[in-house]
Design a protein around this motif. Structure first.
Motif, PDB file in Angstrom:
ATOM      1  N   ASP A 197       0.854  -1.188   0.000  1.00  0.00           N
ATOM      2  CA  ASP A 197       0.000   0.000   0.000  1.00  0.00           C
ATOM      3  C   ASP A 197       0.891   1.240   0.000  1.00  0.00           C
ATOM      4  OD1 ASP A 197      -2.318  -1.545   0.187  1.00  0.00           O
ATOM      5  OD2 ASP A 197      -2.245  -1.560   2.384  1.00  0.00           O
ATOM      6  N   ALA A 198       0.507   2.259  -0.739  1.00  0.00           N
ATOM      7  CA  ALA A 198       1.298   3.481  -0.866  1.00  0.00           C
ATOM      8  C   ALA A 198       0.577   4.653  -0.206  1.00  0.00           C
ATOM      9  CB  ALA A 198       1.554   3.784  -2.341  1.00  0.00           C
ATOM     10  N   TRP A 199       1.330   5.408   0.637  1.00  0.00           N
ATOM     11  CA  TRP A 199       0.784   6.576   1.322  1.00  0.00           C
ATOM     12  C   TRP A 199       1.628   7.793   0.942  1.00  0.00           C
ATOM     13  CZ3 TRP A 199      -3.631   6.070   4.175  1.00  0.00           C
ATOM     14  CH2 TRP A 199      -4.001   4.767   4.521  1.00  0.00           C
ATOM     15  N   PRO A 200       0.994   8.898   0.512  1.00  0.00           N
ATOM     16  CA  PRO A 200       1.749  10.109   0.180  1.00  0.00           C
ATOM     17  C   PRO A 200       2.552  10.604   1.375  1.00  0.00           C
ATOM     18  CG  PRO A 200      -0.510  10.275  -0.623  1.00  0.00           C
ATOM     19  CD  PRO A 200      -0.464   9.060   0.258  1.00  0.00           C
ATOM     20  N   LEU A 201       3.809  10.972   1.150  1.00  0.00           N
ATOM     21  CA  LEU A 201       4.688  11.372   2.249  1.00  0.00           C
ATOM     22  C   LEU A 201       4.176  12.586   3.001  1.00  0.00           C
ATOM     23  CD1 LEU A 201       8.240  10.852   0.716  1.00  0.00           C
ATOM     24  CD2 LEU A 201       7.239   9.646   2.665  1.00  0.00           C
ATOM     25  N   ASP A 202       3.471  13.486   2.307  1.00  0.00           N
ATOM     26  CA  ASP A 202       3.009  14.690   2.995  1.00  0.00           C
ATOM     27  C   ASP A 202       1.821  14.413   3.923  1.00  0.00           C
ATOM     28  OD1 ASP A 202       1.117  14.199   1.056  1.00  0.00           O
ATOM     29  OD2 ASP A 202       1.173  16.207   0.165  1.00  0.00           O
ATOM     30  N   LEU A 203       1.334  13.175   3.969  1.00  0.00           N
ATOM     31  CA  LEU A 203       0.221  12.823   4.846  1.00  0.00           C
ATOM     32  C   LEU A 203       0.649  12.039   6.081  1.00  0.00           C
ATOM     33  CD1 LEU A 203      -2.612  11.745   2.356  1.00  0.00           C
ATOM     34  CD2 LEU A 203      -2.228  13.979   3.435  1.00  0.00           C
ATOM     35  N   VAL A 204       1.970  11.768   6.214  1.00  0.00           N
ATOM     36  CA  VAL A 204       2.400  10.867   7.281  1.00  0.00           C
ATOM     37  C   VAL A 204       3.500  11.482   8.135  1.00  0.00           C
ATOM     38  CG1 VAL A 204       1.797   8.845   5.884  1.00  0.00           C
ATOM     39  CG2 VAL A 204       4.148   9.703   5.859  1.00  0.00           C
TER      40      VAL A 204
ATOM     41  N   VAL B 108      -3.034  -7.807  14.136  1.00  0.00           N
ATOM     42  CA  VAL B 108      -3.132  -6.378  13.847  1.00  0.00           C
ATOM     43  C   VAL B 108      -3.839  -6.152  12.515  1.00  0.00           C
ATOM     44  CG1 VAL B 108      -1.831  -4.228  13.676  1.00  0.00           C
ATOM     45  CG2 VAL B 108      -0.925  -6.117  15.043  1.00  0.00           C
ATOM     46  N   SER B 109      -4.817  -5.249  12.526  1.00  0.00           N
ATOM     47  CA  SER B 109      -5.547  -4.913  11.295  1.00  0.00           C
ATOM     48  C   SER B 109      -6.327  -3.625  11.512  1.00  0.00           C
ATOM     49  CB  SER B 109      -6.518  -6.041  10.930  1.00  0.00           C
ATOM     50  OG  SER B 109      -7.678  -5.984  11.741  1.00  0.00           O
ATOM     51  N   PRO B 110      -6.857  -3.033  10.433  1.00  0.00           N
ATOM     52  CA  PRO B 110      -7.751  -1.890  10.601  1.00  0.00           C
ATOM     53  C   PRO B 110      -9.077  -2.281  11.259  1.00  0.00           C
ATOM     54  CG  PRO B 110      -6.878  -1.980   8.360  1.00  0.00           C
ATOM     55  CD  PRO B 110      -6.546  -3.276   9.012  1.00  0.00           C
ATOM     56  N   GLU B 111      -9.444  -3.556  11.165  1.00  0.00           N
ATOM     57  CA  GLU B 111     -10.710  -4.006  11.747  1.00  0.00           C
ATOM     58  C   GLU B 111     -10.684  -3.992  13.267  1.00  0.00           C
ATOM     59  OE1 GLU B 111     -11.582  -7.302   8.207  1.00  0.00           O
ATOM     60  OE2 GLU B 111     -11.246  -7.942  10.272  1.00  0.00           O
ATOM     61  N   ARG B 112      -9.538  -4.442  13.823  1.00  0.00           N
ATOM     62  CA  ARG B 112      -9.424  -4.591  15.271  1.00  0.00           C
ATOM     63  C   ARG B 112      -7.978  -4.867  15.632  1.00  0.00           C
ATOM     64  NH1 ARG B 112     -13.337  -9.712  15.645  1.00  0.00           N
ATOM     65  NH2 ARG B 112     -14.356  -8.562  14.006  1.00  0.00           N
ATOM     66  N   HIS B 113      -7.652  -4.595  16.874  1.00  0.00           N
ATOM     67  CA  HIS B 113      -6.321  -4.889  17.414  1.00  0.00           C
ATOM     68  C   HIS B 113      -6.542  -5.984  18.441  1.00  0.00           C
ATOM     69  CE1 HIS B 113      -2.304  -2.836  18.796  1.00  0.00           C
ATOM     70  NE2 HIS B 113      -2.157  -4.092  18.433  1.00  0.00           N
TER      71      HIS B 113
ATOM     72  N   ARG C 284      -1.686  11.590   9.174  1.00  0.00           N
ATOM     73  CA  ARG C 284      -2.203  12.853   9.696  1.00  0.00           C
ATOM     74  C   ARG C 284      -3.622  13.131   9.185  1.00  0.00           C
ATOM     75  NH1 ARG C 284       2.947  14.995   7.641  1.00  0.00           N
ATOM     76  NH2 ARG C 284       4.492  15.064   9.316  1.00  0.00           N
ATOM     77  N   GLY C 285      -4.301  13.997   9.930  1.00  0.00           N
ATOM     78  CA  GLY C 285      -5.546  14.550   9.425  1.00  0.00           C
ATOM     79  C   GLY C 285      -6.809  14.049  10.070  1.00  0.00           C
ATOM     80  N   GLY C 286      -6.737  12.987  10.878  1.00  0.00           N
ATOM     81  CA  GLY C 286      -7.950  12.463  11.509  1.00  0.00           C
ATOM     82  C   GLY C 286      -8.179  13.028  12.891  1.00  0.00           C
ATOM     83  N   ARG C 287      -9.314  12.701  13.465  1.00  0.00           N
ATOM     84  CA  ARG C 287      -9.635  13.158  14.815  1.00  0.00           C
ATOM     85  C   ARG C 287      -9.059  12.216  15.870  1.00  0.00           C
ATOM     86  NH1 ARG C 287     -15.821  14.559  15.434  1.00  0.00           N
ATOM     87  NH2 ARG C 287     -14.985  15.230  17.448  1.00  0.00           N
ATOM     88  N   TRP C 288      -8.516  11.085  15.427  1.00  0.00           N
ATOM     89  CA  TRP C 288      -7.849  10.168  16.336  1.00  0.00           C
ATOM     90  C   TRP C 288      -6.598   9.639  15.641  1.00  0.00           C
ATOM     91  CZ3 TRP C 288     -13.202   9.622  15.450  1.00  0.00           C
ATOM     92  CH2 TRP C 288     -13.524   8.943  14.285  1.00  0.00           C
ATOM     93  N   ARG C 289      -5.729   8.972  16.432  1.00  0.00           N
ATOM     94  CA  ARG C 289      -4.463   8.483  15.899  1.00  0.00           C
ATOM     95  C   ARG C 289      -4.705   7.280  14.999  1.00  0.00           C
ATOM     96  NH1 ARG C 289      -1.350   6.285  19.481  1.00  0.00           N
ATOM     97  NH2 ARG C 289       0.686   6.792  18.609  1.00  0.00           N
ATOM     98  N   VAL C 290      -4.195   7.370  13.794  1.00  0.00           N
ATOM     99  CA  VAL C 290      -4.249   6.261  12.846  1.00  0.00           C
ATOM    100  C   VAL C 290      -2.819   6.008  12.370  1.00  0.00           C
ATOM    101  CG1 VAL C 290      -5.125   5.425  10.626  1.00  0.00           C
ATOM    102  CG2 VAL C 290      -6.590   6.837  12.109  1.00  0.00           C
ATOM    103  N   MET C 291      -2.411   4.728  12.382  1.00  0.00           N
ATOM    104  CA  MET C 291      -1.033   4.437  11.994  1.00  0.00           C
ATOM    105  C   MET C 291      -0.991   3.212  11.101  1.00  0.00           C
ATOM    106  SD  MET C 291       0.739   2.759  15.361  1.00  0.00           S
ATOM    107  CE  MET C 291       0.371   1.079  15.859  1.00  0.00           C
ATOM    108  N   ALA C 292       0.134   3.049  10.433  1.00  0.00           N
ATOM    109  CA  ALA C 292       0.465   1.826   9.705  1.00  0.00           C
ATOM    110  C   ALA C 292       1.873   1.428  10.114  1.00  0.00           C
ATOM    111  CB  ALA C 292       0.370   2.051   8.200  1.00  0.00           C
ATOM    112  N   LEU C 293       2.212   0.157   9.901  1.00  0.00           N
ATOM    113  CA  LEU C 293       3.495  -0.374  10.342  1.00  0.00           C
ATOM    114  C   LEU C 293       4.516  -0.347   9.214  1.00  0.00           C
ATOM    115  CD1 LEU C 293       2.174  -3.448  12.341  1.00  0.00           C
ATOM    116  CD2 LEU C 293       2.852  -1.227  13.252  1.00  0.00           C
ATOM    117  N   THR C 294       5.779  -0.203   9.592  1.00  0.00           N
ATOM    118  CA  THR C 294       6.846  -0.235   8.595  1.00  0.00           C
ATOM    119  C   THR C 294       7.301  -1.668   8.317  1.00  0.00           C
ATOM    120  OG1 THR C 294       8.509   0.093  10.315  1.00  0.00           O
ATOM    121  CG2 THR C 294       7.663   2.057   9.215  1.00  0.00           C
ATOM    122  N   SER C 295       6.699  -2.645   8.994  1.00  0.00           N
ATOM    123  CA  SER C 295       7.028  -4.049   8.762  1.00  0.00           C
ATOM    124  C   SER C 295       5.778  -4.887   8.966  1.00  0.00           C
ATOM    125  CB  SER C 295       8.126  -4.526   9.722  1.00  0.00           C
ATOM    126  OG  SER C 295       7.676  -4.440  11.065  1.00  0.00           O
TER     127      SER C 295
END
Length: 372
Positions: free
Chosen positions: A81-88, A165-170, A99-110
């Motif tokens: 998956d590709a994320w624009p650098l100016d958004l992270v 780990v997933s967007p669905e649930r931790h 960045r940009g949400g009302r809560w913390r959202v992250m993705a993993l580098t591995s």
């Protein structure tokens, strides 16, 4: 120098053969082992020990074409998956914040998967690496990986908890085995953010017990002058079958107000029964920079009521050991971290397995008299 006579790294990034990785051949990008760490530990029927090593596999060049890329499991294959650098925000090498949400959202580098590594009975020599028994994502609830195995033997069955780990649930997921090496997926057992579920190695009465560590961004204050500090703590839960868990009413081990080393805390090794009660090793984190300083501590819990702490010690049992990782200096990306995840009993000592610097797997022999 470390304080223990036997204290060394036994498995690290260079010991993983990525040609046998579950990710091999799925996309046209080079990967490397960011870390081979946080190993669960158990004694096998043949007397050897088995570590269940978290292999964090990362892209060699995650940033290209103006984007940062993450690996994701998708319906039996691995994709980027590709994320624009100016958004992270990439300040933490283990993840990036979107960045940009009302809560913390992250993705993993591995993306992490679990590799069983068989060791000699003292835990100091690698006997076999069981790539054919690796545990990898198998559903959308694990699309960002399977992390931090903890293994308990209860009766004639081995139980492994992992963080999925997933967007669905931790969530926390359960695997079981009759051999100690071949694990089968059971189910999701905790459906909330919980990094450290540890099943006690034995029943209390007719019930399974576990330590849990729910996470959140909001905690309520203890009253002024309390012995306790608000924040993540080690809670308890019980189950009739190891699948269906009910939170216990009484709290477990809480962060102590007298020390900043438990500003954040969580479970380490599955509690094992000793003459004095249930021995449990756990981690405390002192704030420092982005990650903090992780150390290992211990407590003895009452054998019939684990919500009651018989004794504990604010002096660290294990501290980060930079001399152990010195030969791996070129691979270091975090420091000041020892994260203890496994324990096995020997005659006069315990074999303790830890992740060192989120990089490699560490084995320490700690005399039983340490916990008197």
């Amino acid at each position: 120098m470390t304080r223990y006579a036997i204290d060394r790294l036994v498995f690290g990034p260079d010991d993983v053969d990525l040609t046998r990785s579950p990710l091999a051949g799925h996309f046209d990008a080079e990967t490397y082992v960011l870390g081979a760490f946080n190993p669960g530990l158990t004694r096998l029927p043949n007397g050897n020990l088995a570590m269940f090593v978290r292999v964090a596999e990362a892209l060699r060049q995650p940033i290209f074409d103006g984007h940062i890329h993450a690996i994701r499991w998708d319906a039996g294959r691995y994709v980027l998956d590709a994320w624009p650098l100016d958004l992270v925000d990439t300040a933490d090498p283990r993840k990036f914040l979107i960045r940009g949400g009302r809560w913390r959202v992250m993705a993993l580098t591995s993306l992490s998967w679990i590799l069983p590594v068989e060791l000699s009975s003292d835990g100091l020599q690698v006997v076999a690496v069981h790539y054919d028994k690796a545990i990898e994502p198998q559903g959308s609830f694990q699309c960002y990986g399977v992390e931090d195995a903890r293994v308990s033997r209860v009766g004639d069955r081995w139980l492994m908890t992992t963080c999925s780990v997933s967007p669905e649930r931790h969530s926390t997921t359960l695997y079981s085995s009759r051999s100690g090496l071949d694990f089968a997926f059971e189910d999701i057992v905790l459906d909330h953010q919980n990094k450290d579920m540890l099943i006690f190695e034995g029943l209390i009465g007719d019930r399974y017990w576990a330590q849990t560590r729910p996470l959140g961004d909001l905690y309520f204050a203890y009253p002024p002058g309390s012995a306790w500090r608000a924040g993540p703590s080690i809670n308890l839960a019980t189950s009739p079958d190891a699948l269906h868990w009910k939170p216990h009413r009484q709290p477990g081990i809480r962060p102590h107000a007298a020390t900043v080393t438990t500003a954040r805390m969580g479970g380490g090794t599955p509690p094992i029964l000793t003459d004095a009660g249930w021995l449990t090793l756990w981690h405390g984190v002192e704030p420092k920079e982005i990650v903090g300083i992780y150390r290992t501590y211990w407590s003895i819990l009452d054998r019939d009521d684990p919500s009651r702490t018989v004794r504990s010690d604010h002096v660290p049992l294990l501290e980060p050991a930079p001399e152990l990782t010195a030969p791996l200096e070129d691979k270091m990306y975090v420091r000041d971290v020892v994260f203890t995840t496994g324990i096995a009993e020997e005659k006069d000592h315990y074999v303790i397995a830890s992740g060192e610097a989120d990089l490699a797997s560490r084995i320490t022999h700690i005399p039983k008299c340490t916990f008197k």
